[in-house]
Design a protein around this motif. Structure first.
Motif, PDB file in Angstrom:
ATOM      1  N   GLU A  20      14.693 -10.423 103.360  1.00 42.61           N
ATOM      2  CA  GLU A  20      13.343 -10.447 102.794  1.00 42.61           C
ATOM      3  C   GLU A  20      13.311  -9.737 101.444  1.00 42.61           C
ATOM      4  OE1 GLU A  20       8.685  -9.609 104.000  1.00 42.61           O
ATOM      5  OE2 GLU A  20      10.238  -9.646 105.538  1.00 42.61           O
ATOM      6  N   GLU A  21      14.068  -8.650 101.337  1.00 43.88           N
ATOM      7  CA  GLU A  21      14.124  -7.924 100.058  1.00 43.88           C
ATOM      8  C   GLU A  21      14.705  -8.817  98.962  1.00 43.88           C
ATOM      9  OE1 GLU A  21      16.679  -4.237  98.100  1.00 43.88           O
ATOM     10  OE2 GLU A  21      16.526  -4.419 100.283  1.00 43.88           O
ATOM     11  N   THR A  56      12.233 -11.607  98.095  1.00 48.33           N
ATOM     12  CA  THR A  56      11.110 -11.081  97.312  1.00 48.33           C
ATOM     13  C   THR A  56      11.529 -10.848  95.867  1.00 48.33           C
ATOM     14  OG1 THR A  56      10.211 -10.022  99.295  1.00 48.33           O
ATOM     15  CG2 THR A  56       9.390  -9.248  97.176  1.00 48.33           C
ATOM     16  N   MET A  95      11.690 -14.091  93.959  1.00 51.42           N
ATOM     17  CA  MET A  95      10.391 -14.633  93.563  1.00 51.42           C
ATOM     18  C   MET A  95       9.853 -13.980  92.288  1.00 51.42           C
ATOM     19  SD  MET A  95       8.260 -15.499  97.022  1.00 51.42           S
ATOM     20  CE  MET A  95       8.216 -13.832  97.654  1.00 51.42           C
ATOM     21  N   GLN A  96      10.408 -12.837  91.913  1.00 49.73           N
ATOM     22  CA  GLN A  96       9.969 -12.169  90.692  1.00 49.73           C
ATOM     23  C   GLN A  96      10.510 -12.855  89.443  1.00 49.73           C
ATOM     24  OE1 GLN A  96      10.948  -8.005  91.078  1.00 49.73           O
ATOM     25  NE2 GLN A  96       9.732  -7.762  92.960  1.00 49.73           N
ATOM     26  N   TRP A 132      13.771 -17.629 105.510  1.00 51.94           N
ATOM     27  CA  TRP A 132      13.013 -16.436 105.882  1.00 51.94           C
ATOM     28  C   TRP A 132      13.217 -16.167 107.363  1.00 51.94           C
ATOM     29  CZ3 TRP A 132      10.351 -13.947 101.951  1.00 51.94           C
ATOM     30  CH2 TRP A 132      10.200 -14.670 100.759  1.00 51.94           C
ATOM     31  N   THR A 163       5.225 -13.871 107.051  1.00 53.47           N
ATOM     32  CA  THR A 163       4.756 -12.516 106.746  1.00 53.47           C
ATOM     33  C   THR A 163       3.676 -12.556 105.669  1.00 53.47           C
ATOM     34  OG1 THR A 163       6.392 -12.195 105.001  1.00 53.47           O
ATOM     35  CG2 THR A 163       7.040 -11.595 107.246  1.00 53.47           C
ATOM     36  N   THR A 189       3.796 -11.177 102.818  1.00 60.14           N
ATOM     37  CA  THR A 189       4.420 -11.424 101.519  1.00 60.14           C
ATOM     38  C   THR A 189       4.484 -12.910 101.212  1.00 60.14           C
ATOM     39  OG1 THR A 189       5.792  -9.440 101.743  1.00 60.14           O
ATOM     40  CG2 THR A 189       6.529 -11.098 100.162  1.00 60.14           C
ATOM     41  N   VAL A 190       4.880 -13.686 102.216  1.00 66.00           N
ATOM     42  CA  VAL A 190       5.003 -15.130 102.031  1.00 66.00           C
ATOM     43  C   VAL A 190       3.625 -15.774 101.878  1.00 66.00           C
ATOM     44  CG1 VAL A 190       5.755 -17.271 103.141  1.00 66.00           C
ATOM     45  CG2 VAL A 190       7.204 -15.246 103.235  1.00 66.00           C
ATOM     46  N   THR A 196       0.898 -14.433 100.671  1.00 71.38           N
ATOM     47  CA  THR A 196       0.395 -14.116  99.334  1.00 71.38           C
ATOM     48  C   THR A 196       1.068 -14.991  98.276  1.00 71.38           C
ATOM     49  OG1 THR A 196      -0.025 -11.825  99.984  1.00 71.38           O
ATOM     50  CG2 THR A 196       0.146 -12.277  97.628  1.00 71.38           C
ATOM     51  N   ALA A 197       2.382 -15.142  98.396  1.00 69.39           N
ATOM     52  CA  ALA A 197       3.117 -15.975  97.447  1.00 69.39           C
ATOM     53  C   ALA A 197       2.676 -17.439  97.545  1.00 69.39           C
ATOM     54  CB  ALA A 197       4.615 -15.860  97.700  1.00 69.39           C
ATOM     55  N   SER A 211      11.026 -23.824  96.777  1.00 68.67           N
ATOM     56  CA  SER A 211      10.448 -23.098  95.651  1.00 68.67           C
ATOM     57  C   SER A 211       9.838 -24.068  94.642  1.00 68.67           C
ATOM     58  CB  SER A 211      11.524 -22.250  94.968  1.00 68.67           C
ATOM     59  OG  SER A 211      12.148 -21.400  95.907  1.00 68.67           O
TER      60      SER A 211
END
Length: 536
Positions: free
Chosen positions: A111-112, A115, A118-119, A130, A135, A137-138, A140-141, A370
Protein backbone atom coordinates in the motif's frame (compact mmCIF):
# COMPACT_ATOMS: atom_id res chain seq x y z
CA UNK A 1 11.07 -7.58 -22.41
CA UNK A 2 9.79 -7.56 -25.97
CA UNK A 3 8.97 -10.96 -27.37
CA UNK A 4 9.86 -11.64 -31.00
CA UNK A 5 7.84 -14.48 -32.50
CA UNK A 6 9.49 -15.82 -35.66
CA UNK A 7 7.37 -18.12 -37.84
CA UNK A 8 8.91 -21.47 -38.80
CA UNK A 9 9.36 -21.38 -42.59
CA UNK A 10 11.53 -23.18 -45.15
CA UNK A 11 14.51 -21.09 -46.22
CA UNK A 12 14.80 -19.88 -49.82
CA UNK A 13 17.73 -22.24 -50.46
CA UNK A 14 15.64 -25.24 -49.42
CA UNK A 15 12.86 -24.19 -51.77
CA UNK A 16 15.37 -23.76 -54.60
CA UNK A 17 16.80 -27.20 -53.90
CA UNK A 18 13.36 -28.80 -54.08
CA UNK A 19 12.59 -26.91 -57.30
CA UNK A 20 15.86 -28.07 -58.87
CA UNK A 21 15.13 -31.71 -58.05
CA UNK A 22 11.73 -31.32 -59.67
CA UNK A 23 13.14 -29.94 -62.96
CA UNK A 24 15.75 -32.71 -63.27
CA UNK A 25 12.98 -35.29 -63.55
CA UNK A 26 11.82 -34.06 -67.02
CA UNK A 27 12.29 -36.37 -70.10
CA UNK A 28 11.10 -33.83 -72.73
CA UNK A 29 13.50 -33.06 -75.67
CA UNK A 30 14.03 -30.39 -78.41
CA UNK A 31 11.94 -27.25 -78.43
CA UNK A 32 9.76 -28.63 -75.65
CA UNK A 33 12.89 -29.06 -73.55
CA UNK A 34 13.96 -25.46 -74.18
CA UNK A 35 10.48 -24.17 -73.27
CA UNK A 36 10.33 -26.37 -70.19
CA UNK A 37 13.74 -25.10 -69.07
CA UNK A 38 12.59 -21.53 -69.54
CA UNK A 39 9.36 -22.19 -67.60
CA UNK A 40 11.27 -23.91 -64.80
CA UNK A 41 13.70 -21.01 -64.57
CA UNK A 42 10.84 -18.54 -64.32
CA UNK A 43 9.06 -20.69 -61.73
CA UNK A 44 12.27 -21.10 -59.72
CA UNK A 45 12.90 -17.34 -59.80
CA UNK A 46 9.32 -16.67 -58.70
CA UNK A 47 9.53 -19.26 -55.91
CA UNK A 48 12.84 -17.87 -54.69
CA UNK A 49 11.47 -14.34 -54.65
CA UNK A 50 8.38 -15.47 -52.75
CA UNK A 51 10.40 -17.47 -50.24
CA UNK A 52 12.83 -14.61 -49.68
CA UNK A 53 9.90 -12.26 -49.11
CA UNK A 54 8.27 -14.66 -46.63
CA UNK A 55 11.58 -15.19 -44.84
CA UNK A 56 12.10 -11.44 -44.50
CA UNK A 57 8.58 -11.09 -43.13
CA UNK A 58 9.19 -13.91 -40.70
CA UNK A 59 12.30 -12.21 -39.39
CA UNK A 60 10.34 -9.05 -38.61
CA UNK A 61 9.51 -9.23 -34.88
CA UNK A 62 5.89 -9.17 -33.77
CA UNK A 63 5.83 -6.87 -30.77
CA UNK A 64 3.08 -7.24 -28.19
CA UNK A 65 1.48 -4.25 -26.49
CA UNK A 66 3.22 -3.56 -23.17
CA UNK A 67 1.33 -3.52 -19.87
CA UNK A 68 3.07 -2.43 -16.67
CA UNK A 69 1.89 -4.26 -13.56
CA UNK A 70 2.62 -3.67 -9.85
CA UNK A 71 1.90 -6.82 -7.87
CA UNK A 72 2.79 -8.70 -4.69
CA UNK A 73 5.96 -10.69 -4.11
CA UNK A 74 5.37 -13.32 -1.42
CA UNK A 75 8.63 -15.10 -2.30
CA UNK A 76 11.31 -12.75 -0.97
CA UNK A 77 12.55 -11.77 -4.41
CA UNK A 78 12.29 -15.29 -5.86
CA UNK A 79 9.11 -14.77 -7.91
CA UNK A 80 9.51 -15.87 -11.55
CA UNK A 81 13.24 -16.55 -11.21
CA UNK A 82 15.59 -19.40 -12.05
CA UNK A 83 16.56 -21.44 -15.10
CA UNK A 84 13.06 -21.70 -16.58
CA UNK A 85 11.75 -18.24 -15.64
CA UNK A 86 12.09 -16.77 -19.13
CA UNK A 87 10.51 -19.83 -20.75
CA UNK A 88 7.58 -19.58 -18.33
CA UNK A 89 7.13 -15.88 -19.04
CA UNK A 90 7.29 -16.50 -22.80
CA UNK A 91 4.45 -19.02 -22.46
CA UNK A 92 2.41 -16.52 -20.45
CA UNK A 93 2.99 -13.64 -22.86
CA UNK A 94 2.39 -15.80 -25.93
CA UNK A 95 -1.01 -16.85 -24.58
CA UNK A 96 -2.12 -13.37 -23.51
CA UNK A 97 -0.58 -11.52 -26.46
CA UNK A 98 0.75 -8.95 -23.99
CA UNK A 99 4.30 -8.03 -23.01
CA UNK A 100 3.91 -7.64 -19.23
CA UNK A 101 6.43 -5.60 -17.29
CA UNK A 102 6.09 -6.69 -13.63
CA UNK A 103 7.09 -4.59 -10.65
CA UNK A 104 7.29 -6.97 -7.68
CA UNK A 105 6.56 -5.43 -4.27
CA UNK A 106 6.71 -7.05 -0.81
CA UNK A 107 3.25 -7.52 0.72
CA UNK A 108 3.86 -5.46 3.85
CA UNK A 109 4.84 -2.36 1.87
CA UNK A 110 2.42 -2.75 -1.03
CA UNK A 111 0.00 0.00 0.00
CA UNK A 112 2.89 2.36 0.76
CA UNK A 113 4.45 1.73 -2.67
CA UNK A 114 1.10 2.09 -4.44
CA UNK A 115 0.36 5.34 -2.60
CA UNK A 116 3.79 6.70 -3.60
CA UNK A 117 3.16 5.67 -7.21
CA UNK A 118 -0.07 7.68 -7.24
CA UNK A 119 1.90 10.81 -6.35
CA UNK A 120 3.50 10.67 -9.80
CA UNK A 121 0.53 9.84 -12.08
CA UNK A 122 2.60 9.83 -15.27
CA UNK A 123 4.63 6.86 -14.05
CA UNK A 124 1.89 4.85 -12.34
CA UNK A 125 1.85 1.17 -13.35
CA UNK A 126 -1.08 0.53 -15.69
CA UNK A 127 -2.36 -2.24 -13.39
CA UNK A 128 -1.93 -1.94 -9.63
CA UNK A 129 -2.59 -4.65 -7.06
CA UNK A 130 -4.15 -3.83 -3.69
CA UNK A 131 -4.38 -6.07 -0.62
CA UNK A 132 -7.57 -6.93 1.24
CA UNK A 133 -10.67 -4.81 0.67
CA UNK A 134 -11.02 -1.23 -0.53
CA UNK A 135 -9.41 1.30 1.81
CA UNK A 136 -10.08 4.98 2.38
CA UNK A 137 -6.93 5.83 0.42
CA UNK A 138 -8.26 4.09 -2.66
CA UNK A 139 -11.74 5.58 -2.31
CA UNK A 140 -10.30 9.09 -2.07
CA UNK A 141 -8.10 8.48 -5.11
CA UNK A 142 -11.06 7.03 -7.03
CA UNK A 143 -13.16 10.11 -6.31
CA UNK A 144 -10.32 12.20 -7.75
CA UNK A 145 -10.33 10.16 -10.97
CA UNK A 146 -7.19 8.08 -10.38
CA UNK A 147 -8.67 4.86 -11.77
CA UNK A 148 -10.41 3.82 -14.97
CA UNK A 149 -14.18 3.34 -14.71
CA UNK A 150 -14.55 -0.31 -15.72
CA UNK A 151 -18.35 -0.49 -15.58
CA UNK A 152 -19.08 -0.56 -19.32
CA UNK A 153 -15.91 -2.38 -20.34
CA UNK A 154 -16.74 -5.40 -18.17
CA UNK A 155 -20.13 -5.82 -19.80
CA UNK A 156 -18.44 -6.87 -23.07
CA UNK A 157 -18.78 -10.65 -23.07
CA UNK A 158 -16.95 -11.06 -26.40
CA UNK A 159 -13.79 -9.16 -25.51
CA UNK A 160 -13.72 -10.27 -21.88
CA UNK A 161 -15.43 -13.68 -21.66
CA UNK A 162 -14.01 -14.34 -18.18
CA UNK A 163 -14.13 -10.98 -16.41
CA UNK A 164 -17.66 -10.30 -17.66
CA UNK A 165 -18.79 -13.26 -15.54
CA UNK A 166 -17.91 -11.45 -12.30
CA UNK A 167 -20.28 -11.72 -9.33
CA UNK A 168 -22.38 -8.54 -9.41
CA UNK A 169 -22.69 -8.40 -5.62
CA UNK A 170 -18.96 -8.67 -5.08
CA UNK A 171 -18.26 -6.16 -7.85
CA UNK A 172 -20.55 -3.70 -6.09
CA UNK A 173 -18.07 -3.67 -3.22
CA UNK A 174 -15.58 -2.12 -5.65
CA UNK A 175 -17.94 0.58 -6.90
CA UNK A 176 -17.34 4.22 -5.97
CA UNK A 177 -19.90 6.87 -6.95
CA UNK A 178 -21.51 4.39 -9.34
CA UNK A 179 -18.22 3.52 -11.07
CA UNK A 180 -16.52 0.14 -10.78
CA UNK A 181 -12.91 1.05 -10.05
CA UNK A 182 -11.40 -2.41 -9.59
CA UNK A 183 -11.44 -6.08 -10.52
CA UNK A 184 -11.62 -8.34 -7.48
CA UNK A 185 -9.50 -11.44 -6.92
CA UNK A 186 -12.17 -14.06 -6.24
CA UNK A 187 -12.31 -16.24 -3.15
CA UNK A 188 -14.75 -18.87 -1.87
CA UNK A 189 -17.72 -17.37 0.02
CA UNK A 190 -18.08 -20.34 2.38
CA UNK A 191 -14.49 -20.65 3.47
CA UNK A 192 -14.82 -20.28 7.25
CA UNK A 193 -15.72 -23.08 9.62
CA UNK A 194 -14.64 -25.30 12.51
CA UNK A 195 -11.90 -27.92 12.43
CA UNK A 196 -11.11 -30.22 15.35
CA UNK A 197 -9.01 -33.25 16.31
CA UNK A 198 -11.18 -36.20 15.38
CA UNK A 199 -8.98 -38.72 17.21
CA UNK A 200 -9.23 -36.62 20.40
CA UNK A 201 -13.00 -36.56 20.07
CA UNK A 202 -13.07 -40.33 19.49
CA UNK A 203 -10.88 -40.93 22.54
CA UNK A 204 -13.29 -38.94 24.71
CA UNK A 205 -16.48 -40.25 23.12
CA UNK A 206 -17.51 -36.80 21.83
CA UNK A 207 -19.85 -36.75 18.84
CA UNK A 208 -19.80 -34.15 16.08
CA UNK A 209 -20.82 -30.77 17.56
CA UNK A 210 -23.95 -29.05 16.24
CA UNK A 211 -24.67 -26.34 18.80
CA UNK A 212 -22.83 -23.73 20.85
CA UNK A 213 -23.21 -25.94 23.94
CA UNK A 214 -21.69 -28.86 22.02
CA UNK A 215 -18.66 -26.70 21.16
CA UNK A 216 -18.30 -25.58 24.76
CA UNK A 217 -18.36 -29.21 25.94
CA UNK A 218 -15.72 -30.16 23.37
CA UNK A 219 -13.45 -27.28 24.40
CA UNK A 220 -13.87 -28.21 28.08
CA UNK A 221 -13.14 -31.90 27.51
CA UNK A 222 -10.20 -31.14 25.24
CA UNK A 223 -8.78 -28.98 28.04
CA UNK A 224 -9.49 -31.11 31.12
CA UNK A 225 -10.33 -34.58 29.81
CA UNK A 226 -6.77 -35.62 28.87
CA UNK A 227 -7.62 -36.17 25.18
CA UNK A 228 -4.09 -37.33 24.29
CA UNK A 229 -4.11 -39.88 27.10
CA UNK A 230 -0.67 -39.03 28.46
CA UNK A 231 -1.90 -38.30 31.98
CA UNK A 232 -0.62 -34.72 31.86
CA UNK A 233 -2.44 -31.39 32.01
CA UNK A 234 -0.91 -30.18 28.77
CA UNK A 235 -3.82 -29.53 26.38
CA UNK A 236 -6.09 -26.52 25.77
CA UNK A 237 -9.29 -26.68 23.75
CA UNK A 238 -9.18 -23.65 21.44
CA UNK A 239 -6.30 -22.59 19.20
CA UNK A 240 -6.01 -18.79 19.51
CA UNK A 241 -3.50 -16.02 18.78
CA UNK A 242 -3.73 -12.23 18.60
CA UNK A 243 -5.53 -12.70 15.30
CA UNK A 244 -9.18 -12.26 16.36
CA UNK A 245 -10.85 -13.69 13.25
CA UNK A 246 -12.15 -16.71 15.23
CA UNK A 247 -14.25 -14.36 17.39
CA UNK A 248 -15.84 -12.87 14.25
CA UNK A 249 -16.78 -16.38 13.09
CA UNK A 250 -18.06 -17.59 16.45
CA UNK A 251 -20.19 -14.44 16.91
CA UNK A 252 -22.34 -15.47 13.97
CA UNK A 253 -23.39 -18.61 15.87
CA UNK A 254 -25.21 -16.32 18.31
CA UNK A 255 -27.06 -14.44 15.55
CA UNK A 256 -24.53 -11.63 15.26
CA UNK A 257 -24.04 -10.25 11.76
CA UNK A 258 -20.89 -10.13 9.68
CA UNK A 259 -19.49 -6.71 10.53
CA UNK A 260 -22.90 -5.14 10.03
CA UNK A 261 -26.46 -6.43 10.31
CA UNK A 262 -29.92 -5.38 9.19
CA UNK A 263 -32.20 -4.79 12.19
CA UNK A 264 -35.71 -3.40 11.74
CA UNK A 265 -34.93 -2.15 8.27
CA UNK A 266 -31.75 -0.34 9.28
CA UNK A 267 -28.09 -1.31 8.89
CA UNK A 268 -26.11 -1.17 12.13
CA UNK A 269 -22.59 -2.27 13.15
CA UNK A 270 -22.78 -5.60 14.95
CA UNK A 271 -21.57 -4.23 18.28
CA UNK A 272 -24.96 -2.53 18.54
CA UNK A 273 -26.72 -5.92 18.48
CA UNK A 274 -27.70 -7.46 21.86
CA UNK A 275 -26.35 -10.81 20.62
CA UNK A 276 -22.88 -9.29 20.33
CA UNK A 277 -22.55 -8.83 24.09
CA UNK A 278 -23.97 -12.33 24.61
CA UNK A 279 -21.21 -13.72 22.39
CA UNK A 280 -18.52 -11.69 24.19
CA UNK A 281 -19.65 -13.02 27.55
CA UNK A 282 -19.29 -16.55 26.19
CA UNK A 283 -15.75 -15.79 24.94
CA UNK A 284 -14.98 -14.30 28.34
CA UNK A 285 -16.13 -17.53 29.97
CA UNK A 286 -13.84 -19.58 27.71
CA UNK A 287 -10.92 -17.36 28.69
CA UNK A 288 -11.66 -17.42 32.42
CA UNK A 289 -12.04 -21.21 32.43
CA UNK A 290 -8.75 -21.72 30.62
CA UNK A 291 -10.34 -23.20 27.50
CA UNK A 292 -8.08 -21.03 25.33
CA UNK A 293 -4.47 -19.93 25.93
CA UNK A 294 -4.13 -17.32 28.68
CA UNK A 295 -1.57 -15.41 26.59
CA UNK A 296 -3.55 -15.55 23.35
CA UNK A 297 -3.65 -11.75 22.94
CA UNK A 298 0.16 -11.58 22.80
CA UNK A 299 0.77 -14.66 20.65
CA UNK A 300 2.01 -13.57 17.22
CA UNK A 301 0.01 -14.57 14.18
CA UNK A 302 2.93 -16.42 12.61
CA UNK A 303 2.34 -19.14 15.22
CA UNK A 304 -1.26 -19.58 14.02
CA UNK A 305 -2.11 -23.33 13.84
CA UNK A 306 1.11 -24.35 15.62
CA UNK A 307 -0.88 -25.32 18.73
CA UNK A 308 -2.93 -27.85 16.81
CA UNK A 309 0.08 -29.22 14.93
CA UNK A 310 2.05 -29.64 18.15
CA UNK A 311 -0.76 -31.33 20.09
CA UNK A 312 -1.44 -28.41 22.43
CA UNK A 313 -4.86 -27.45 21.01
CA UNK A 314 -7.69 -29.44 19.52
CA UNK A 315 -10.07 -26.93 17.91
CA UNK A 316 -9.10 -24.58 15.07
CA UNK A 317 -11.64 -21.97 13.96
CA UNK A 318 -10.75 -20.12 10.79
CA UNK A 319 -10.56 -21.02 7.09
CA UNK A 320 -11.39 -24.65 6.41
CA UNK A 321 -8.28 -25.10 4.26
CA UNK A 322 -6.26 -24.16 7.35
CA UNK A 323 -7.80 -27.08 9.22
CA UNK A 324 -7.10 -29.34 6.27
CA UNK A 325 -3.45 -28.22 6.26
CA UNK A 326 -3.16 -29.19 9.93
CA UNK A 327 -4.44 -32.63 8.92
CA UNK A 328 -1.88 -32.71 6.08
CA UNK A 329 0.80 -31.97 8.66
CA UNK A 330 -0.27 -34.97 10.73
CA UNK A 331 -0.13 -37.26 7.71
CA UNK A 332 3.08 -35.89 6.19
CA UNK A 333 4.87 -36.06 9.55
CA UNK A 334 3.29 -39.38 10.53
CA UNK A 335 1.80 -38.09 13.78
CA UNK A 336 0.03 -41.11 15.33
CA UNK A 337 -3.61 -41.11 16.33
CA UNK A 338 -4.22 -41.19 20.08
CA UNK A 339 -6.73 -44.01 19.61
CA UNK A 340 -4.75 -46.19 17.18
CA UNK A 341 -1.00 -45.71 16.79
CA UNK A 342 -1.09 -47.50 13.43
CA UNK A 343 -3.18 -44.65 12.03
CA UNK A 344 -2.38 -40.96 11.66
CA UNK A 345 -3.96 -38.20 13.72
CA UNK A 346 -6.87 -36.60 11.90
CA UNK A 347 -9.10 -33.52 11.76
CA UNK A 348 -12.80 -33.18 11.04
CA UNK A 349 -14.12 -30.09 9.23
CA UNK A 350 -17.53 -28.51 9.88
CA UNK A 351 -19.37 -25.94 7.78
CA UNK A 352 -21.43 -24.38 10.57
CA UNK A 353 -22.50 -24.34 14.18
CA UNK A 354 -26.09 -23.55 15.03
CA UNK A 355 -26.77 -23.11 11.30
CA UNK A 356 -24.37 -20.16 10.96
CA UNK A 357 -20.88 -19.28 9.82
CA UNK A 358 -19.27 -16.13 8.53
CA UNK A 359 -19.04 -15.47 4.81
CA UNK A 360 -15.92 -14.07 3.24
CA UNK A 361 -16.27 -10.88 1.21
CA UNK A 362 -16.01 -13.06 -1.91
CA UNK A 363 -12.64 -11.60 -2.72
CA UNK A 364 -9.22 -10.87 -1.26
CA UNK A 365 -7.35 -8.09 -2.99
CA UNK A 366 -8.13 -6.43 -6.30
CA UNK A 367 -6.65 -4.77 -9.36
CA UNK A 368 -7.12 -1.15 -10.45
CA UNK A 369 -6.29 0.38 -13.84
CA UNK A 370 -4.52 3.72 -13.61
CA UNK A 371 -6.34 6.44 -15.55
CA UNK A 372 -3.11 8.37 -16.11
CA UNK A 373 -1.27 5.55 -17.88
CA UNK A 374 -4.25 3.62 -19.29
CA UNK A 375 -5.10 6.90 -21.01
CA UNK A 376 -6.48 5.53 -24.29
CA UNK A 377 -9.16 2.91 -25.03
CA UNK A 378 -6.43 0.76 -26.61
CA UNK A 379 -4.35 0.74 -23.43
CA UNK A 380 -7.39 -0.03 -21.28
CA UNK A 381 -8.27 -2.91 -23.58
CA UNK A 382 -4.68 -4.23 -23.50
CA UNK A 383 -4.72 -4.25 -19.68
CA UNK A 384 -8.16 -5.88 -19.50
CA UNK A 385 -7.24 -8.41 -22.20
CA UNK A 386 -4.25 -9.46 -20.14
CA UNK A 387 -6.31 -9.83 -16.94
CA UNK A 388 -9.05 -11.70 -18.81
CA UNK A 389 -6.71 -14.16 -20.53
CA UNK A 390 -4.88 -14.81 -17.28
CA UNK A 391 -8.16 -16.41 -16.11
CA UNK A 392 -8.09 -18.93 -18.98
CA UNK A 393 -7.59 -22.61 -18.17
CA UNK A 394 -4.08 -22.59 -19.70
CA UNK A 395 -2.96 -19.77 -17.41
CA UNK A 396 -4.58 -21.29 -14.33
CA UNK A 397 -2.51 -24.41 -15.04
CA UNK A 398 0.71 -22.49 -15.75
CA UNK A 399 0.52 -20.30 -12.65
CA UNK A 400 -0.41 -23.21 -10.39
CA UNK A 401 1.76 -26.02 -11.75
CA UNK A 402 4.41 -24.42 -13.98
CA UNK A 403 5.70 -25.95 -17.22
CA UNK A 404 4.66 -29.41 -18.33
CA UNK A 405 7.69 -31.69 -18.51
CA UNK A 406 9.64 -29.38 -16.22
CA UNK A 407 7.48 -28.84 -13.16
CA UNK A 408 4.82 -31.50 -13.71
CA UNK A 409 3.61 -34.32 -15.89
CA UNK A 410 0.17 -35.82 -16.45
CA UNK A 411 -0.37 -39.45 -15.50
CA UNK A 412 -2.56 -42.07 -17.18
CA UNK A 413 -5.54 -40.97 -15.09
CA UNK A 414 -5.26 -37.39 -16.35
CA UNK A 415 -4.00 -36.03 -13.02
CA UNK A 416 -1.05 -33.75 -12.41
CA UNK A 417 2.05 -35.34 -10.91
CA UNK A 418 4.47 -32.69 -9.64
CA UNK A 419 8.11 -33.05 -10.57
CA UNK A 420 9.24 -30.16 -8.39
CA UNK A 421 8.10 -31.34 -4.95
CA UNK A 422 10.73 -30.29 -2.46
CA UNK A 423 12.66 -28.36 -5.11
CA UNK A 424 12.10 -24.67 -4.37
CA UNK A 425 14.60 -23.60 -7.02
CA UNK A 426 12.63 -25.42 -9.70
CA UNK A 427 9.32 -24.00 -8.48
CA UNK A 428 10.74 -20.48 -8.63
CA UNK A 429 10.10 -20.17 -12.37
CA UNK A 430 6.34 -19.84 -11.82
CA UNK A 431 6.29 -18.71 -8.19
CA UNK A 432 4.28 -15.54 -7.72
CA UNK A 433 2.64 -15.53 -11.14
CA UNK A 434 -0.66 -16.52 -9.50
CA UNK A 435 -0.71 -12.95 -8.15
CA UNK A 436 -1.60 -11.84 -11.69
CA UNK A 437 -4.81 -13.90 -11.72
CA UNK A 438 -8.30 -12.64 -10.79
CA UNK A 439 -9.81 -16.18 -10.74
CA UNK A 440 -13.02 -15.09 -12.47
CA UNK A 441 -15.13 -17.13 -13.04
CA UNK A 442 -13.12 -20.21 -11.98
CA UNK A 443 -11.13 -20.46 -8.77
CA UNK A 444 -9.22 -23.54 -9.93
CA UNK A 445 -8.13 -25.15 -13.17
CA UNK A 446 -9.89 -28.25 -14.47
CA UNK A 447 -6.51 -29.99 -14.49
CA UNK A 448 -5.49 -30.92 -10.96
CA UNK A 449 -3.53 -33.30 -8.82
CA UNK A 450 -5.26 -36.40 -7.56
CA UNK A 451 -7.33 -35.25 -4.58
CA UNK A 452 -6.63 -36.69 -1.18
CA UNK A 453 -9.41 -37.68 1.21
CA UNK A 454 -8.61 -34.48 3.07
CA UNK A 455 -8.94 -32.23 0.04
CA UNK A 456 -12.19 -33.85 -1.03
CA UNK A 457 -13.69 -33.26 2.42
CA UNK A 458 -12.51 -29.64 2.39
CA UNK A 459 -14.20 -28.98 -0.97
CA UNK A 460 -17.41 -30.66 0.18
CA UNK A 461 -17.59 -28.69 3.43
CA UNK A 462 -16.81 -25.37 1.72
CA UNK A 463 -19.63 -25.93 -0.74
CA UNK A 464 -21.96 -26.77 2.14
CA UNK A 465 -20.86 -23.67 4.08
CA UNK A 466 -22.18 -21.28 1.42
CA UNK A 467 -25.77 -21.92 2.48
CA UNK A 468 -24.96 -20.97 6.08
CA UNK A 469 -22.60 -18.08 5.35
CA UNK A 470 -23.68 -14.72 6.80
CA UNK A 471 -22.90 -11.86 4.40
CA UNK A 472 -22.03 -8.27 5.27
CA UNK A 473 -24.98 -6.22 3.95
CA UNK A 474 -23.11 -2.91 4.32
CA UNK A 475 -20.11 -3.60 2.08
CA UNK A 476 -21.46 -1.78 -1.00
CA UNK A 477 -22.30 1.27 1.12
CA UNK A 478 -19.24 1.50 3.35
CA UNK A 479 -17.05 2.06 0.31
CA UNK A 480 -19.06 5.22 -0.49
CA UNK A 481 -19.18 6.54 3.07
CA UNK A 482 -16.82 9.54 3.17
CA UNK A 483 -16.42 9.30 6.93
CA UNK A 484 -15.73 5.57 6.85
CA UNK A 485 -13.10 6.13 4.16
CA UNK A 486 -11.22 8.57 6.37
CA UNK A 487 -11.89 7.18 9.86
CA UNK A 488 -13.46 3.74 9.59
CA UNK A 489 -10.35 1.59 10.00
CA UNK A 490 -9.20 3.42 13.13
CA UNK A 491 -12.66 3.27 14.69
CA UNK A 492 -13.06 -0.43 13.87
CA UNK A 493 -9.67 -1.06 15.48
CA UNK A 494 -10.88 0.63 18.68
CA UNK A 495 -13.95 -1.62 18.74
CA UNK A 496 -11.76 -4.70 18.29
CA UNK A 497 -9.38 -3.54 21.04
CA UNK A 498 -12.29 -3.02 23.44
CA UNK A 499 -13.54 -6.54 22.70
CA UNK A 500 -10.13 -8.00 23.53
CA UNK A 501 -9.87 -5.95 26.73
CA UNK A 502 -13.34 -7.08 27.84
CA UNK A 503 -12.65 -10.77 27.18
CA UNK A 504 -9.38 -10.58 29.13
CA UNK A 505 -11.02 -8.74 32.04
CA UNK A 506 -9.11 -5.48 31.55
CA UNK A 507 -12.37 -3.52 31.34
CA UNK A 508 -15.87 -4.32 32.60
CA UNK A 509 -19.20 -4.00 30.80
CA UNK A 510 -19.39 -0.30 31.65
CA UNK A 511 -15.94 0.22 30.12
CA UNK A 512 -16.96 -1.72 27.04
CA UNK A 513 -20.06 0.39 26.49
CA UNK A 514 -18.04 3.55 27.12
CA UNK A 515 -15.73 2.50 24.27
CA UNK A 516 -18.74 2.06 22.00
CA UNK A 517 -20.05 5.51 22.92
CA UNK A 518 -16.61 6.98 22.26
CA UNK A 519 -16.41 5.68 18.68
CA UNK A 520 -19.96 6.85 18.02
CA UNK A 521 -18.98 10.34 19.09
CA UNK A 522 -15.76 10.22 17.08
CA UNK A 523 -17.57 9.61 13.80
CA UNK A 524 -19.36 6.27 13.79
CA UNK A 525 -22.79 7.93 14.13
CA UNK A 526 -22.06 9.76 10.89
CA UNK A 527 -20.91 6.52 9.24
CA UNK A 528 -24.18 4.83 10.21
CA UNK A 529 -26.14 7.75 8.78
CA UNK A 530 -24.14 7.74 5.53
CA UNK A 531 -24.56 3.99 5.09
CA UNK A 532 -28.32 4.08 5.68
CA UNK A 533 -28.85 7.08 3.42
CA UNK A 534 -27.55 4.91 0.57
CA UNK A 535 -29.31 1.77 1.79
CA UNK A 536 -32.72 3.42 1.74
Amino acid sequence: MKKKLLATLLSASMVLGIAACGSGASTTTGTDTQQTTTDNAQQTESTATSAASETAAAETPVEYPTVTFMTIDFNSGASNTGDYAEQTMEALESHTGIDVDIQWVQSDVLEEKATLAMQDPSSMPMIMTWNGSVTGTVVTAAKQGAFVDLTEYLKDTEKYPNLSKQNAGVAESLTVDGKQIGIYRARVLGRYGVSYRQDWADALGISEPKTIDDIYNMLYQFTYGDPDGNGKDDTIGLEMTSYTGPFDIMQTWFGVGNGWAEVDGKLIPVWQQPEYLEALNWFKKLYEEGLMPSDWASRTTDTWSDGCKNGENGVYIDVLDGGRRVWDYFVNNEIPSVTDASQFASMNLLSNINGKTMATSGYNGYFTLSASTCDTPEKVEAALTFLDKMCDEEMLVLTNFGLEGVNYEINADGNVVRLDNGDDALKANYNGLNQLVAYIPNLESELSEEKTERQLLEAEVKADAEQYAVLNPALPYLINSTTYASQGKDLDDKISQARTQYICGEIDEAGLKAAWDDVLNRGYSTIIDEVNAQYK
